[in-house]
Write a protein that holds these residues in place. Structure first.
Motif, PDB file in Angstrom:
ATOM      1  N   PHE A  98       0.823  -1.206   0.000  1.00  0.00           N
ATOM      2  CA  PHE A  98       0.000   0.000   0.000  1.00  0.00           C
ATOM      3  C   PHE A  98       0.855   1.253   0.000  1.00  0.00           C
ATOM      4  CE2 PHE A  98      -2.355   3.266   2.379  1.00  0.00           C
ATOM      5  CZ  PHE A  98      -3.406   3.431   1.496  1.00  0.00           C
ATOM      6  N   CYS A  99       1.973   1.218   0.690  1.00  0.00           N
ATOM      7  CA  CYS A  99       2.833   2.400   0.778  1.00  0.00           C
ATOM      8  C   CYS A  99       3.440   2.757  -0.571  1.00  0.00           C
ATOM      9  CB  CYS A  99       3.934   2.184   1.804  1.00  0.00           C
ATOM     10  SG  CYS A  99       3.317   2.077   3.477  1.00  0.00           S
ATOM     11  N   SER A 100       3.874   1.778  -1.331  1.00  0.00           N
ATOM     12  CA  SER A 100       4.467   2.081  -2.620  1.00  0.00           C
ATOM     13  C   SER A 100       3.408   2.572  -3.607  1.00  0.00           C
ATOM     14  CB  SER A 100       5.202   0.870  -3.185  1.00  0.00           C
ATOM     15  OG  SER A 100       4.299  -0.183  -3.429  1.00  0.00           O
ATOM     16  N   ASN A 101       2.193   2.034  -3.522  1.00  0.00           N
ATOM     17  CA  ASN A 101       1.115   2.511  -4.376  1.00  0.00           C
ATOM     18  C   ASN A 101       0.736   3.945  -4.033  1.00  0.00           C
ATOM     19  OD1 ASN A 101       1.020   0.088  -5.699  1.00  0.00           O
ATOM     20  ND2 ASN A 101      -0.624  -0.738  -4.445  1.00  0.00           N
ATOM     21  N   ARG A 102       0.699   4.242  -2.750  1.00  0.00           N
ATOM     22  CA  ARG A 102       0.374   5.598  -2.329  1.00  0.00           C
ATOM     23  C   ARG A 102       1.472   6.557  -2.756  1.00  0.00           C
ATOM     24  NH1 ARG A 102      -0.592   7.000   3.868  1.00  0.00           N
ATOM     25  NH2 ARG A 102       0.153   4.872   3.868  1.00  0.00           N
ATOM     26  N   ALA A 103       2.709   6.150  -2.664  1.00  0.00           N
ATOM     27  CA  ALA A 103       3.818   7.014  -3.085  1.00  0.00           C
ATOM     28  C   ALA A 103       3.753   7.286  -4.581  1.00  0.00           C
ATOM     29  CB  ALA A 103       5.152   6.360  -2.723  1.00  0.00           C
ATOM     30  N   LEU A 104       3.394   6.274  -5.364  1.00  0.00           N
ATOM     31  CA  LEU A 104       3.256   6.462  -6.807  1.00  0.00           C
ATOM     32  C   LEU A 104       2.119   7.428  -7.121  1.00  0.00           C
ATOM     33  CD1 LEU A 104       4.181   5.629  -9.643  1.00  0.00           C
ATOM     34  CD2 LEU A 104       2.378   3.902  -9.558  1.00  0.00           C
ATOM     35  N   PHE A 105       0.988   7.266  -6.433  1.00  0.00           N
ATOM     36  CA  PHE A 105      -0.148   8.160  -6.646  1.00  0.00           C
ATOM     37  C   PHE A 105       0.207   9.597  -6.289  1.00  0.00           C
ATOM     38  CE2 PHE A 105      -3.807  10.367  -4.827  1.00  0.00           C
ATOM     39  CZ  PHE A 105      -4.616  10.448  -5.945  1.00  0.00           C
ATOM     40  N   ILE A 106       0.865   9.779  -5.162  1.00  0.00           N
ATOM     41  CA  ILE A 106       1.237  11.131  -4.732  1.00  0.00           C
ATOM     42  C   ILE A 106       2.237  11.747  -5.699  1.00  0.00           C
ATOM     43  CG2 ILE A 106       2.463  12.412  -2.920  1.00  0.00           C
ATOM     44  CD1 ILE A 106       1.093  10.528  -0.905  1.00  0.00           C
ATOM     45  N   SER A 107       3.173  10.950  -6.187  1.00  0.00           N
ATOM     46  CA  SER A 107       4.162  11.497  -7.120  1.00  0.00           C
ATOM     47  C   SER A 107       3.519  11.868  -8.452  1.00  0.00           C
ATOM     48  CB  SER A 107       5.307  10.511  -7.327  1.00  0.00           C
ATOM     49  OG  SER A 107       4.847   9.354  -7.983  1.00  0.00           O
ATOM     50  N   LEU A 108       2.586  11.080  -8.954  1.00  0.00           N
ATOM     51  CA  LEU A 108       1.898  11.430 -10.194  1.00  0.00           C
ATOM     52  C   LEU A 108       0.991  12.641 -10.003  1.00  0.00           C
ATOM     53  CD1 LEU A 108       1.043   7.937 -11.714  1.00  0.00           C
ATOM     54  CD2 LEU A 108       2.781   9.566 -12.453  1.00  0.00           C
ATOM     55  N   PHE A 109       0.341  12.743  -8.852  1.00  0.00           N
ATOM     56  CA  PHE A 109      -0.502  13.896  -8.545  1.00  0.00           C
ATOM     57  C   PHE A 109       0.343  15.166  -8.461  1.00  0.00           C
ATOM     58  CE2 PHE A 109      -2.748  16.648  -5.491  1.00  0.00           C
ATOM     59  CZ  PHE A 109      -3.956  16.795  -6.178  1.00  0.00           C
TER      60      PHE A 109
END
Length: 94
Positions: A10-21
């Motif tokens: 979940f942490c890596s997915n959230r980091a990817l989402f935040i970086s794309l946002f």
């Protein structure tokens, strides 16, 4: 014998989402600079263009002629960032 597979956390997915946002917001800001535009463009159209470029969709609500060569460079840069994001997800989840 068990085969261990990588699991997307979940942490890596959230980091990817935040970086794309954050990349979409930064891209909209870069496209809003006067050196990137030939005429005034509404912020919602700039944000749509940035998100569309990052997701490698390529949809635009305005003509590409509304941007200067610097703006074209920013759009291409956003496309590259989005491509790297997809490759990162694919590599991480294999």
């Amino acid at each position: 014998m068990q085969i261990k597979t990588k699991n997307c956390s979940f942490c890596s997915n959230r980091a990817l989402f935040i970086s794309l946002f954050a990349s979409a917001l930064a891209g909209a800001w870069l496209l809003s600079l006067s050196i990137a535009q030939t005429r005034a463009i509404p912020l919602i159209d700039l944000l749509f263009t940035a998100v569309s470029s990052i997701t490698v969709t390529g949809l635009m609500t305005i003509h590409l002629d509304s941007f200067t060569q610097v703006g074209h460079f920013f759009i291409l840069l956003l496309m590259q960032i989005g491509g790297w994001g997809f490759i990162t997800v694919a590599w991480r989840c294999i």
